[in-house]
Design a protein around this motif. Structure first.
Motif, PDB file in Angstrom:
ATOM      1  N   GLY A   1       0.792  -1.227   0.000  1.00  0.00           N
ATOM      2  CA  GLY A   1       0.000   0.000   0.000  1.00  0.00           C
ATOM      3  C   GLY A   1       0.824   1.277   0.000  1.00  0.00           C
ATOM      4  O   GLY A   1       0.266   2.363  -0.084  1.00  0.00           O
ATOM      5  N   LEU A   2       2.142   1.158   0.080  1.00  0.00           N
ATOM      6  CA  LEU A   2       3.007   2.336   0.065  1.00  0.00           C
ATOM      7  C   LEU A   2       3.572   2.538  -1.334  1.00  0.00           C
ATOM      8  O   LEU A   2       4.049   1.593  -1.961  1.00  0.00           O
ATOM      9  CB  LEU A   2       4.155   2.180   1.064  1.00  0.00           C
ATOM     10  N   GLN A   3       3.510   3.766  -1.805  1.00  0.00           N
ATOM     11  CA  GLN A   3       4.013   4.106  -3.126  1.00  0.00           C
ATOM     12  C   GLN A   3       5.009   5.257  -3.012  1.00  0.00           C
ATOM     13  O   GLN A   3       4.795   6.184  -2.235  1.00  0.00           O
ATOM     14  CB  GLN A   3       2.863   4.533  -4.050  1.00  0.00           C
ATOM     15  N   PRO A   4       6.105   5.209  -3.810  1.00  0.00           N
ATOM     16  CA  PRO A   4       7.087   6.296  -3.740  1.00  0.00           C
ATOM     17  C   PRO A   4       6.496   7.621  -4.205  1.00  0.00           C
ATOM     18  O   PRO A   4       5.629   7.652  -5.086  1.00  0.00           O
ATOM     19  CB  PRO A   4       8.207   5.833  -4.671  1.00  0.00           C
ATOM     20  N   ARG A   5       6.955   8.679  -3.583  1.00  0.00           N
ATOM     21  CA  ARG A   5       6.574  10.049  -3.954  1.00  0.00           C
ATOM     22  C   ARG A   5       7.791  10.751  -4.537  1.00  0.00           C
ATOM     23  O   ARG A   5       8.913  10.323  -4.319  1.00  0.00           O
ATOM     24  CB  ARG A   5       6.131  10.830  -2.703  1.00  0.00           C
ATOM     25  N   GLN A   6       7.538  11.835  -5.208  1.00  0.00           N
ATOM     26  CA  GLN A   6       8.650  12.697  -5.590  1.00  0.00           C
ATOM     27  C   GLN A   6       9.313  13.168  -4.295  1.00  0.00           C
ATOM     28  O   GLN A   6       8.628  13.357  -3.290  1.00  0.00           O
ATOM     29  CB  GLN A   6       8.138  13.912  -6.379  1.00  0.00           C
ATOM     30  N   PRO A   7      10.630  13.350  -4.287  1.00  0.00           N
ATOM     31  CA  PRO A   7      11.270  13.849  -3.060  1.00  0.00           C
ATOM     32  C   PRO A   7      10.576  15.108  -2.554  1.00  0.00           C
ATOM     33  O   PRO A   7      10.170  15.969  -3.344  1.00  0.00           O
ATOM     34  CB  PRO A   7      12.711  14.115  -3.498  1.00  0.00           C
ATOM     35  N   LEU A   8      10.426  15.183  -1.258  1.00  0.00           N
ATOM     36  CA  LEU A   8       9.684  16.267  -0.619  1.00  0.00           C
ATOM     37  C   LEU A   8      10.633  17.326  -0.077  1.00  0.00           C
ATOM     38  O   LEU A   8      11.645  17.012   0.555  1.00  0.00           O
ATOM     39  CB  LEU A   8       8.842  15.714   0.533  1.00  0.00           C
ATOM     40  N   LEU A   9      10.271  18.570  -0.287  1.00  0.00           N
ATOM     41  CA  LEU A   9      11.004  19.685   0.310  1.00  0.00           C
ATOM     42  C   LEU A   9      10.329  19.991   1.641  1.00  0.00           C
ATOM     43  O   LEU A   9       9.224  20.523   1.664  1.00  0.00           O
ATOM     44  CB  LEU A   9      10.984  20.906  -0.613  1.00  0.00           C
ATOM     45  N   LEU A  10      10.974  19.607   2.726  1.00  0.00           N
ATOM     46  CA  LEU A  10      10.405  19.779   4.049  1.00  0.00           C
ATOM     47  C   LEU A  10      10.959  21.037   4.709  1.00  0.00           C
ATOM     48  O   LEU A  10      12.153  21.341   4.572  1.00  0.00           O
ATOM     49  CB  LEU A  10      10.694  18.560   4.921  1.00  0.00           C
TER      50      LEU A  10
END
Length: 185
Positions: free
Chosen positions: A154-163
């Motif tokens: 159920g987990l899918q990669p995201r674009q890298p996040l700017l936190l």
């Protein structure tokens, strides 16, 4: 805070107590320690007293268990006049410093370090990411390596996040498919 403004304090306290029990049950089931509650927020620590290679998978399973328990809790909360509340979870994995912090009379157990900050930022980012749970890629990779693909279902990669507060983007996975218990018959 908006809910507490419109609902009498005794009802808010009752609803929060049920929420704390939900969190504590999931934490206990998955080997975590609840380090503390602040309003409707909670901090869970895995790997105490000794870290285990299954800690990331247990953290992910704990998050999924809390999300699965939310509909029943939400129905109870709405019966007490509370508006719809969304559970948002950020998971990270790595070395932290565990210790007692506070002033002379107010001491509490806390985890500190960059790992904690990133988990908090991931939790905040769930709002804009449109997912109830974001998991740092390091935690997903370790969970997959030690516990297999089922641990990260159920987990899918995201674009890298700017936190906020981070110079470099953070790779993370979003929960896109919450596991729900099968309905009978």
């Amino acid at each position: 805070t908006g809910a507490a403004e419109r609902v009498e304090p005794a009802r808010v306290q009752l609803v929060l107590q049920h929420y704390y029990e939900l969190v504590e049950k999931a934490a206990t089931t998955h080997g975590a320690l609840v380090a503390g509650f602040t309003g409707d927020g909670a901090m869970l620590i895995f790997g105490l007293p000794e870290p285990s290679p299954s800690d990331p998978a247990q953290a992910i399973a704990c998050g999924k268990a809390m999300l699965a328990a939310m509909p029943a809790w939400q129905a109870m909360a709405e019966e007490h006049g509370m508006p719809r509340l969304n559970l948002r979870i950020g998971i990270n994995y790595g070395r932290v410093e565990i210790g007692h912090v506070g002033g002379g009379d107010q001491i509490q157990l806390a985890a500190t370090g960059d790992v904690v900050n990133v988990a908090s930022r991931l939790q905040n980012e769930t709002r804009t990411a449109g997912t109830p749970m974001l998991v740092a890629a390091s935690a997903v990779e370790l969970a997959r390596a030690h516990d297999g693909e089922q641990a990260v279902a159920g987990l899918q990669p995201r674009q890298p996040l700017l936190l906020r507060g981070r110079a470099a983007p953070v790779s993370a996975f979003a929960l896109v498919e919450a596991e729900t218990p099968a309905s009978p018959g």
